[in-house]
Write an enzyme that holds these catalytic residues in place. Structure first.
Site, PDB file in Angstrom:
ATOM      1  N   THR A 163       0.865  -1.172   0.000  1.00 51.54           N
ATOM      2  CA  THR A 163       0.000   0.000   0.000  1.00 51.54           C
ATOM      3  C   THR A 163       0.904   1.226   0.000  1.00 51.54           C
ATOM      4  OG1 THR A 163      -1.701  -1.159   1.261  1.00 51.54           O
ATOM      5  CG2 THR A 163      -1.818   1.223   1.238  1.00 51.54           C
ATOM      6  N   GLN A 293     -40.977  -5.386  11.664  1.00 55.24           N
ATOM      7  CA  GLN A 293     -40.189  -5.984  12.724  1.00 55.24           C
ATOM      8  C   GLN A 293     -38.898  -6.632  12.219  1.00 55.24           C
ATOM      9  OE1 GLN A 293     -41.422  -9.652  14.997  1.00 55.24           O
ATOM     10  NE2 GLN A 293     -41.816  -8.139  16.609  1.00 55.24           N
ATOM     11  N   GLU A 377      -3.737  -7.642   7.258  1.00 57.28           N
ATOM     12  CA  GLU A 377      -2.999  -7.889   8.508  1.00 57.28           C
ATOM     13  C   GLU A 377      -3.342  -9.247   9.131  1.00 57.28           C
ATOM     14  OE1 GLU A 377      -0.727  -6.052   8.765  1.00 57.28           O
ATOM     15  OE2 GLU A 377      -1.190  -3.962   8.423  1.00 57.28           O
TER      16      GLU A 377
END
Length: 398
Positions: A163, A293, A377
């Site tokens: 990254t 509901q 990770e």
């Protein structure tokens, strides 16, 4: 004020920082995130704004020009940014890990050389451990640093999944070094590799081929890093002593897991916000779907998962700030936050119905982004191994 994702015991400075970041996210990130993400365009203006806010130097001590804030503050800032656009939080994550590793393990000279410029964002960090055939087995690192007679090194190998691979100018690179230790883990060294920003040949013996096309996590670039006889001085060994790379990287990964947990919390939080807003606007059978509901129960479960993930992330960050080892807590926070984020975002997608499948709606982007949380990770299976092994030690039968 909405009750989700509130954190008790924050100082006035922490509260002011989070307030400023939240305002920036609402005004500067959310309105443009869809367009930039779909175009896979780097968020240059957003990054400049984060520099002005001091985010790049958030945890760097004041003596080096940073704000000197805690990991908790950083994690909460990441949660806020990921709520706006997860990719942006990725831009600062690896930068933060490199700054953290320098702070914890660097020599005084290395700290003075890099941290002041990292605090302003002039030097941008990237973290390079993974390789094409590596996966979760860090001991299988094949990128090798060979020592020359003058004490310098030559690095050759192929690294993967960087990254900020192109925009970074300082990369913490894990290599294999044969320093004579029996343990493979003591034959690894982390180098501080300098390069130019951009693609192609960015330094002697260093090539960044191009960005990897991804399902999500767009805007920020993910790249390979090819090293072919890259010459580097011994003074660029992190901490000045070879053979400590594995332990330095694992320390960085530990805080990285808190970061991914925080990103997952931000995604879950935003997914809930989108769902509860849409559920009050969309009507079926003469009433808002929030009054049915089935939808109401789903919203209640989503909110509970958001709160659980946030609470565990905060606990792990606070524990790390005390200086204690927190591999179990980081693993638990990362696992729960990533799994719950996926469930919450999917529930938000279901509440949107057919519109959730349209790129016009934000939830479509979140559906693609949240999948990265499951693997970033370390997967949930890896976290379970770490947690389980530590628990066996703690609860070993006497």
């Amino acid at each position: 004020m909405p009750r989700l994702c509130q954190t008790d015991g924050l100082s006035e400075d922490q509260s002011e920082i989070l307030k400023a970041v939240r305002q920036f996210v609402d005004e500067q990130i959310i309105p443009v995130a869809q367009e930039l993400e779909h175009a896979d365009e780097y968020p240059t203006e957003i990054i400049e704004g984060l520099k002005e806010l001091g985010v790049f130097g958030l945890t760097i001590p004041e003596e080096f020009g940073g704000l000197g804030e805690s990991l908790l503050t950083y994690a909460l800032v990441v949660e806020e940014i990921a709520r706006g656009w997860m990719s942006v939080s990725g831009v600062i994550n690896t930068h933060f890990i490199v700054a953290y590793m320098l702070l914890r393990h660097g020599t005084p000279e290395q700290k003075q050389k890099y941290l002041p410029r990292m605090a302003t964002g002039e030097v941008r960090g990237a973290f390079s451990m993974s390789e094409p055939g590596l996966g979760s087995d860090v001991s299988a690192v094949s990128t090798k640093a060979t020592k020359a007679e003058d004490g310098s090194y030559s690095i050759t190998g192929q690294k993967m999944w960087l990254t900020n691979g192109a925009t970074s100018t300082l990369v913490a690179v894990l290599t294999k070094t044969d320093e004579g230790n029996e343990s493979v883990y003591k034959n690894m060294t982390t180098f501080l590799v300098e390069k130019e920003a951009g693609f192609g040949q960015t330094a002697q013996g260093i090539t960044v081929p191009g960005k990897i096309d991804k399902m999500g996590y767009k805007g920020v670039e993910t790249t390979e890093l090819i090293l072919e006889g890259h010459q580097i001085a011994a003074e660029q060994v992190l901490g000045g002593e070879p053979g400590k790379g594995f332990f330095q990287m694992m320390d960085g990964v530990e805080v990285g897991r808190v970061n991914v947990a925080a990103r997952a919390c931000g995604l879950a939080w935003r997914g809930f916000e989108l769902a509860i807003a849409y559920a009050q606007q969309r009507k079926t059978f003469g009433k808002a779907i929030a009054e049915h509901q089935a939808v109401l129960f789903r919203l209640a479960e989503m909110a509970t998962k958001v709160e659980v993930a946030h609470t565990m992330m905060v606990k792990a960050a606070r524990l790390k700030d005390t200086g204690q080892r927190m591999d179990v807590e980081a693993g638990m926070a990362k696992m729960v936050a990533s799994e719950y984020a996926n469930e919450v975002v999917e529930d938000a997608f279901r509440i949107h119905g057919g519109y959730g499948y349209s790129k016009e709606y934000e939830i479509e982007r979140l559906m693609r982004e949240v999948k990265f949380m499951l693997i970033g990770e370390g997967t949930s299976d890896i976290q379970k191994m770490i947690i389980g092994r530590s628990l066996l030690k703690d609860y070993r039968l006497r």
